[in-house]
Structure formats: structure tokens, C-alpha cells
Scaffold this active site. Structure first.
Site, mmCIF file in Angstrom:
data_model
loop_
_atom_site.group_PDB
_atom_site.id
_atom_site.type_symbol
_atom_site.label_atom_id
_atom_site.label_comp_id
_atom_site.label_asym_id
_atom_site.label_seq_id
_atom_site.Cartn_x
_atom_site.Cartn_y
_atom_site.Cartn_z
ATOM 1 N N ASP A 144 0.855 -1.187 0.000
ATOM 2 C CA ASP A 144 0.000 0.000 0.000
ATOM 3 C C ASP A 144 0.889 1.235 0.000
ATOM 4 O O ASP A 144 2.125 1.131 -0.010
ATOM 5 C CB ASP A 144 -0.954 0.001 1.198
ATOM 6 C CG ASP A 144 -2.316 0.588 0.841
ATOM 7 O OD1 ASP A 144 -2.351 1.772 0.460
ATOM 8 O OD2 ASP A 144 -3.313 -0.140 0.923
ATOM 9 N N HIS A 169 -2.637 3.042 -4.807
ATOM 10 C CA HIS A 169 -2.032 2.623 -3.541
ATOM 11 C C HIS A 169 -0.574 2.210 -3.772
ATOM 12 O O HIS A 169 -0.104 1.213 -3.212
ATOM 13 C CB HIS A 169 -2.831 1.488 -2.905
ATOM 14 C CG HIS A 169 -4.164 1.905 -2.370
ATOM 15 N ND1 HIS A 169 -4.308 2.615 -1.201
ATOM 16 C CD2 HIS A 169 -5.422 1.725 -2.866
ATOM 17 C CE1 HIS A 169 -5.606 2.846 -0.988
ATOM 18 N NE2 HIS A 169 -6.292 2.333 -1.989
ATOM 19 N N GLU A 203 -9.634 2.641 -5.494
ATOM 20 C CA GLU A 203 -9.263 3.994 -5.055
ATOM 21 C C GLU A 203 -8.065 4.559 -5.822
ATOM 22 O O GLU A 203 -7.252 5.297 -5.277
ATOM 23 C CB GLU A 203 -8.974 3.996 -3.546
ATOM 24 C CG GLU A 203 -10.182 3.625 -2.709
ATOM 25 C CD GLU A 203 -9.901 3.635 -1.221
ATOM 26 O OE1 GLU A 203 -10.818 3.975 -0.445
ATOM 27 O OE2 GLU A 203 -8.769 3.282 -0.820
#
Length: 784
Positions: free
Chosen positions: A214, A284, A347
Site C-alpha cells: 500500500d 495505492h 481507489e
């Protein structure tokens, strides 16, 4: 390599390390303590979690004690050995497995080839006066049968246990029964990971989704690209936590070597758990880009992020980076032999691609519609790489946008809508909606909960979830292959809080994953849960106590010197007992009849009971005195309604080591509301406040929501208003810095006015970046 933030206890791992086939030499679990019953115990009913498909009670009993033999037929020896070792580590029963002997009076494990046509995870458990028989067509089903028998024996550990006769027929509802652990935001040791796997095995969960990369850290060794861990596994925390005593950066580091990862995968496989690794693409990616900037989009160096939320760093979509990702996957496939590889896809805000002339030119060169199509192009390329090697791609539901890779499986987290869309188009789906199955959401709204997201997810909400939407046709429903709960760790920095968040809600997850929908009953689940709590104790799991305690709502009447309270149990247990003399309630104490009006002062002590026994380990207690009526904390105040209400429970950034305070704060508009405050004789408002870093990655629309009052004095002021848009009742300048302990205490005189009872809206003026003041406690100071 640094291993930090280890769990505070390894009791569960110690209990199961030998018990499920690992090496010896570890300390015993808590079950072998003085609390274990040595007298014979009679078990009533089948308190098995998850609830089996069918349980038929029989006549008679079978007693298990030190003389009971365990017989393993051909092919069943490993499971029988796992069972006896687990039993020995968690109860006084020291049994030994053998391959032969008289069947009468024994516990028998059998692999039946004629049962192989059924689910490989199905089993049958028979208990009668002559003994116990567990049968299955496969070692997986036999293992789950062993776990059911262990549950019956471990609910009340004793040297002699009489089991009721019963016939259990059982098989899982879903093939994918998953739990995800985020090791990227906060790192866990190998022992911690094995502890989780041990617990999953006893809950009949079979898929461990391991979030390893991440923005905040890359946790997996890739030998071809050593800087992924040399650079990407360390971050400097935000605020004072990122600075050591010598003033130099204090790094938070940790990663898993390939040898350690293979050990975890083998450990899981012995418990019939498949490990699914996650490598996030294209977003990420900040930790990876920090290590290899040439595979990012923007020029210039960066570092692994100390910010939570959504960060903008993306992988470069060009051929060189795709080859870089394929080279990483080559090593991933060697470490993880399971069918699925998780590629993330979530995301990935496209700001960097949108702002890059090179990426925009590449989109035109490929003839793609937009940035979403470009992400789909990348994922389809990686899916082909995996498909060519007999693996499958799985990703979060954003992979639908721009076009799904042809064979991809979708993990639906933004509700169930993504799963419905994917199943409608013939794609397999794992349901894991964030508003139901994210275990970093607190399990109650009580002040005692640890840090996390106070938009709480109760046990009832988890249990009530049905992974198969009613909108799907029978053919489409077959594409819902399972369900999963996720434990994100942005706000879970230690093992104590991790176990609090996961247990006992993992029991509810296991039941929605295994039990047929028509067999589910929340009331029946509550009746079986106390036995499961005893099993947690036998395993050494320090499960969360808040949901088992008593919740209290209060209405103060300071003028009449009384308080009215309403009590409830967050899990909906109904038997609440209380005392008003400071003593601990018993089953004979007064039962809570409804709202109580109590004089001030009163010490109210409460406990929740089920079948005459307390559910929580300790009582809940409140001291209603004159001072308590004048005091509120960040946990007992409401939030102001305007400006966005994203409420978080955030940890302090000091001290560097040890326990830290935490604060409830709405990060878009930090504001605290004391509703119906009684001001008749109040002279001033006294506040205790801390200051923490504002380390949140916000999208551009979210950044526009961030609000604060403009300061009047140099460093801002603490301000109290009559309602959120009313007149200023009190104000006091803020200092430049907090005290050495990280806190300030200020007192603001109350301006005279007509308000006798009003809502007090409390704020700190000034920009919340890079640091924001947060309220810890407020007190009304009476006139002298």
C-alpha cells in the site's frame, strides 16, 4: 529489517502451534490455569459456531476423559493428531491417537471414499453411548468435524466431559469464507499472522486475504527488486511519532522475507486455509514508487506515505512498468500456490494520469476512451499473465469501471452493487461490503472502544448480512462464491486492539459464511455465543468486551440533583442486573426494569447475564456525582451537523512508545456539541485538549469540504458558541504549543446572556493542517 508492533500476547499461537501440527516447545494456553474445572461436566445442546446444517439430538451420553481412546482409520491420522494436540493444549484432556483398537468407547476419525461426491468440506459427527465417530470424504471435511468436536469439549474445560448424543450433518454454504488482514498500514509479526490463521481454522474459515502492499508500506520481499523493501517498507510517522529522542526521523519498518512467507503459506495449508496475496495496481502505489520512481508518473522522489486515506500515487501505465509488475508477479506466484492473486484496483484516483501529458498521449496512442479504460488495459494485461500460468485475477469492485478483465473475480466492497453488476455479467463475486464487514469499524458506540471508525458495525449488522442479493436470478446467484470480512489497520497499531476488533465478530462472519440461510437465528446465535467466549479464553484470545458490557444513556437534571439513565446491552442480551451501592451485581441483584431516575450522588454498577451467568468479564460502572454532571469528554459529546461528519477515533502521536490517548473528531469540521447544557450558575468553561497531525489523504472534492474558523489571535482560540451558528459565549487564545505531556488546559469565562439551557458548540480556530487541536474533556465551572 525491523519487526514492530507485535501482539501483546501469543497465547493463542502457543495453544495451537503444536495443536494444529507445528513445532513443539511453546508455552501452554490459558485453559490449563486454575480456572479449569476438574469435576465432571455435562454439556447440554450443540453450541457449535458456525451452526451446522443439521443437528439431531439422540438418547444417552458419552463421557470423554483420560481413558478415552482416539482411533484414526487410514488417511485420517493427521487430522486425529491435530485434534488431540489442540485438545491437550486447551483442556485437561490428554488423549492419544492410534491407528487401531476397539471402536466401542472411542473417538473415531474416518475418511469415507463413498462420501467423496459430496462437498470436500462436508462431514458427519455422530455421538452416542458407544462413542464418537467423525466421517468425511476428504481431509478438509474431517478437519472441520474435528473442530466441531473440539468446540463441544472446550466450552467448559474439564478432565471429564459428558457429551449429549447427537447426529450432526454439515457442509458449508460458500466455498470462499474469507478474512483479510492489512499488514501494510501496521505490520504484524509472523507469530501474529499464525495466531490469526489458528483462529480462522477453529471458525471453519478457509481463505486468508493478505494485504501486503500500500502507500504506507511494501511488506513482501521481491529479490529482483530489493529496494521495494529497503525503501518501501519504512515510513516516518506523522507528528511526534516520527521523531526520535535524538531529533532524527523515527522510522516504522517491517517486511516479510520470502522464506517467512512460504512458512506462513505452509502453516495455513496445514489448516486448510488458502492465502491470497494482494499487490495493489495501479493505485495505492506510493511505497513502490518511492523505491522505484521510474515506475511512477510524476518527476522527483517521494517516500512511503504517513497519511491515511486515498493518496494520489499511481504506477506508470507504459510497457516498462507492466514488465516490472509482471516480474514481481513471477516471484509472487512462486510463494503463493493458491488459485487467486488479488490485484487491488481500488481507489486509484486518476489525478496524476490526468495531469501527465505523456500518459494522455499514451491513452490516445492506445485508442482508449479515458483513464478508466487505461486502468482496465493494465489489469487485462496482468490477467492474461496470470491466466497463462493457470491463476485467476481478483480485484476490488472498481475493476468493473472501464471494462472488466474477461475472467476476473470481483470483490464487492462499496456496498453490494458492484457484486450484483459483476454476477449479472457472469463474473464470480466475493461479497465484502464496507458498511457491514469492515471490522475496523467499531463494534459499539461506547467510549471504551479503541481507535477506529466510530460509524460502528454491530454484531447484529454482521450477522444479518446475506451475501446473495435477492435481485439475482438463480443462475446469477451461483456466481456469489463467498463472503469476507476485512480488518484494515490504519487505526489499529497493536495486537490488543486487533483482537478486540476481530473477536467476537469473527464468529458472526463464520456463520454467514457457513450456515444455510434458513438455519440462521440471531437469538440462537446469542445462546451459543457464551460457549464460544469460553473457547476464546481456552485459546488465549483477549476478545473485545465492549459489546458484552452495558451501554448507558443519561439525562441530567442538575437543578433537581438527579439523573435519568437508560441501560441496554449492545448485543441485545436482555438480562441486565444493577446495584447502587458500589457492589458487583449478581444474578440475584435487581433486574433492570426500564429507565432509572437516580439521586446524585449514586454509584451505578451493571452486568449483563445469560442463563444466570455474567457475559462480560467485569461490570460497567458510573459515578454520578455533582462533578460528573458538569463534565463531558470527546466520547460523550455529539458532533456538530454542518461541514461534513466523517468521525474518526484517532490515536495521539505521543508518547513514542507505550499507551496513547485517543480522540473523537470529525476531520472535515472539528467541532464538539454539548446538547442541552444547563448554564444557570456557570461562570466559565474549562477545556483539556491535545494536538495531533492532520495526516489524511483527501480527494479534491473532499478537500473542498474541509472547514475551520479563521483565527483572531496569533495562534487561534478555543471558542464556545450558543449552538453551531449562535453567538460566542466564551473564547480564550490558544498557545503556540501544547505542554510537555502533549495537552493544554484552558479556562474561558462565560459571557452573560439570556441562555439558561442551550447547545454548546466548541471549536478551535485556525487551519487544521499540519496539526489540529482536539478536545479531550470539557468542564462547566460554577460560580463561586
Amino acid at each position: 529489517m525491523m519487526h514492530r508492533h507485535r501482539l501483546s500476547t501469543h497465547a493463542l499461537h502457543a495453544a495451537l502451534l503444536l495443536a494444529l501440527g507445528a513445532a513443539s516447545g511453546h508455552a501452554g494456553a490459558a485453559a490449563n490455569s486454575a480456572s479449569v474445572q476438574l469435576l465432571p461436566v455435562e454439556v447440554t445442546g450443540a453450541s457449535i459456531i458456525p451452526r451446522p446444517v443439521s443437528v439431531l439430538p439422540g438418547n444417552g451420553r458419552f463421557s470423554v476423559d483420560a481413558s478415552t481412546r482416539v482411533i484414526a482409520a487410514e488417511g485420517a491420522g493427521e487430522v486425529a493428531s491435530q485434534f488431540t494436540q489442540l485438545l491437550a493444549r486447551t483442556t485437561p484432556l490428554q488423549l492419544k491417537a492410534d491407528s487401531s483398537g476397539p471402536a466401542k468407547g472411542a473417538i473415531q476419525f474416518r475418511i469415507r471414499k463413498d462420501k467423496a461426491a459430496a462437498s470436500p468440506e462436508a462431514y458427519a459427527l455422530s455421538i452416542n453411548g458407544d462413542g464418537v465417530v467423525i466421517e468425511a470424504g476428504d481431509a478438509r471435511g474431517l478437519f472441520y468435524g474435528a473442530m466441531s468436536l473440539w468446540q463441544l469439549l472446550a466450552a467448559a474445560p474439564s478432565a471429564s466431559i459428558a457429551l449429549p448424543a447427537m447426529q450432526v450433518e454439515d457442509a458449508p454454504r460458500f466455498n470462499w469464507r474469507g478474512f483479510m488482514l492489512d499488514s501494510a498500514r501496521h505490520f504484524q509479526s509472523i507469530d501474529d499472522i499464525k495466531l490469526i490463521l489458528d483462529a480462522m481454522a477453529t471458525h471453519k474459515l478457509n481463505t486468508f486475504h493478505w494485504h501486503l502492499t500500500d502507500d504506507q508500506g511494501w511488506r513482501m520481499e521481491i529479490k529482483r527488486y530489493p529496494k521495494l523493501t529497503e525503501v518501501g517498507s519504512c515510513r516516518a510517522a506523522a507528528g511526534e511519532a516520527g521523531v526520535g529522542p535524538d531529533g532524527k526521523p523515527h522510522l516504522y519498518c517491517g517486511y516479510y522475507t520470502q522464506e517467512q512467507i512460504r512458512d506462513v503459506v505452509a502453516y495455513a495449508a496445514a489448516r486448510h486455509i488458502t492465502v491470497v496475496p494482494e499487490i495493489d495496481v495501479p493505485g495505492h502505489a506510493q511505497a513502490a514508487v518511492a523505491a522505484y520512481p521510474e515506475h511512477g508518473v510524476v518527476d522527483g522522489p517521494t517516500q512511503p506515505s504517513a497519511n491515511w486515506g486515498v493518496n494520489p500515487y499511481l504506477f506508470n501505465p507504459r510497457e516498462e512498468t507492466l514488465q516490472f509488475l509482471e516480474n514481481i508477479l513471477a516471484e509472487v506466484l512462486e510463494m503463493f500456490p493458491g488459485q487467486y492473486i488479488h490485484i487491488g484496483g481500488d481507489e486509484a484516483v486518476k489525478y496524476q494520469w490526468q495531469d501527465s501529458p505523456q500518459v494522455q498521449a499514451y491513452i490516445r496512442e492506445l485508442g482508449l476512451k479515458d483513464e478508466e479504460a487505461l486502468q482496465s488495459h493494465m489489469l487485462k494485461r496482468l490477467e492474461k499473465y496470470l491466466e497463462d500460468r493457470d491463476r485467476k485475477l481478483i480485484g476490488w469492485d472498481e475493476i468493473i469501471e472501464g471494462g472488466l478483465p474477461p475472467q476476473a473475480t470481483v470483490m464487492s466492497w462499496r456496498g453490494i452493487e458492484g457484486g450484483i453488476e459483476a454476477a449479472t455479467h457472469g463474473h464470480d463475486v466475493v461479497m465484502t461490503p464496507g458498511n457491514t464487514l469492515y471490522l475496523d469499524f467499531l463494534q459499539t458506540n461506547l467510549p471504551e472502544e479503541p481507535t477506529g471508525r466510530p460509524k460502528f458495525t454491530s454484531m447484529q449488522r454482521v450477522y444479518a448480512f446475506d451475501p446473495v442479493p435477492a435481485e439475482l436470478t438463480p443462475a446469477q446467484r451461483k456466481h456469489v462464491i463467498g463472503v469476507q470480512a476485512n480488518m484494515w489497520t490504519e487505526h489499529t497499531r497493536n495486537g490488543k486492539d486487533l483482537k478486540h476488533n476481530v473477536f467476537p465478530r469473527l464468529a458472526a462472519l463464520s456463520e454467514i459464511a457457513w450456515t444455510p440461510l434458513q438455519n440462521k437465528s440471531y437469538d440462537d446465535f446469542l445462546a451459543r455465543l457464551p460457549a464460544q467466549l469460553q473457547r476464546y479464553k481456552a485459546l488465549g484470545i483477549a476478545y473485545g468486551q465492549t459489546a458484552l458490557s452495558v451501554a448507558m444513556k443519561r439525562q441530567d437534571d442538575r437543578a433537581a440533583e438527579k439523573v435519568t439513565v437508560e441501560l441496554s446491552n449492545p448485543l441485545s442480551y436482555r438480562d441486565i442486573r444493577y446495584t447502587t451501592d458500589g457492589s458487583t451485581p449478581t444474578a440475584q441483584s435487581p433486574a433492570y426494569p426500564g429507565a432509572l431516575t437516580l439521586p446524585v450522588p449514586t454509584v451505578l454498577t451493571t452486568l449483563t447475564f445469560f442463563n444466570g451467568k455474567p457475559v462480560a468479564d467485569k461490570p460497567s460502572q458510573w459515578n454520578f456525582d455533582a462533578q460528573s454532571l458538569l463534565t463531558r469528554t470527546d466520547k460523550t459529546l455529539a458532533q456538530c451537523p454542518q461541514g461534513g461528519r466523517l468521525l474518526l477515533r484517532l490515536v495521539d502521536d505521543n508518547p513514542l512508545h507505550g499507551e496513547r490517548d485517543n480522540f473523537d473528531v470529525t476531520i472535515f469540521n472539528p467541532c464538539w456539541l454539548w446538547e442541552d447544557a444547563q448554564l444557570q450558575d456557570i461562570a466559565s468553561v474549562k477545556v483539556r485538549a491535545g494536538r495531533i497531525p492532520y495526516n489524511f489523504g483527501l480527494l479534491r472534492p473532499e478537500e473542498a469540504k474541509r472547514g475551520f474558523r479563521k483565527p483572531v489571535s496569533q495562534h487561534g482560540e478555543f471558542e464556545v458558541r450558543a449552538g453551531c451558528e449562535g453567538r460566542v459565549l466564551a473564547t480564550v487564545p490558544l498557545p503556540q504549543q501544547p505542554g510537555k505531556d502533549g495537552f493544554i488546559e484552558l479556562e474561558a469565562p462565560l459571557q452573560a446572556g439570556a441562555e439558561q439551557i442551550t447547545d454548546l458548540c466548541m471549536t478551535f480556530s485556525g487551519d487544521t493542517r499540519p496539526q489540529m487541536w482536539v478536545l479531550d474533556q470539557v468542564q462547566l465551572q460554577p460560580k463561586k
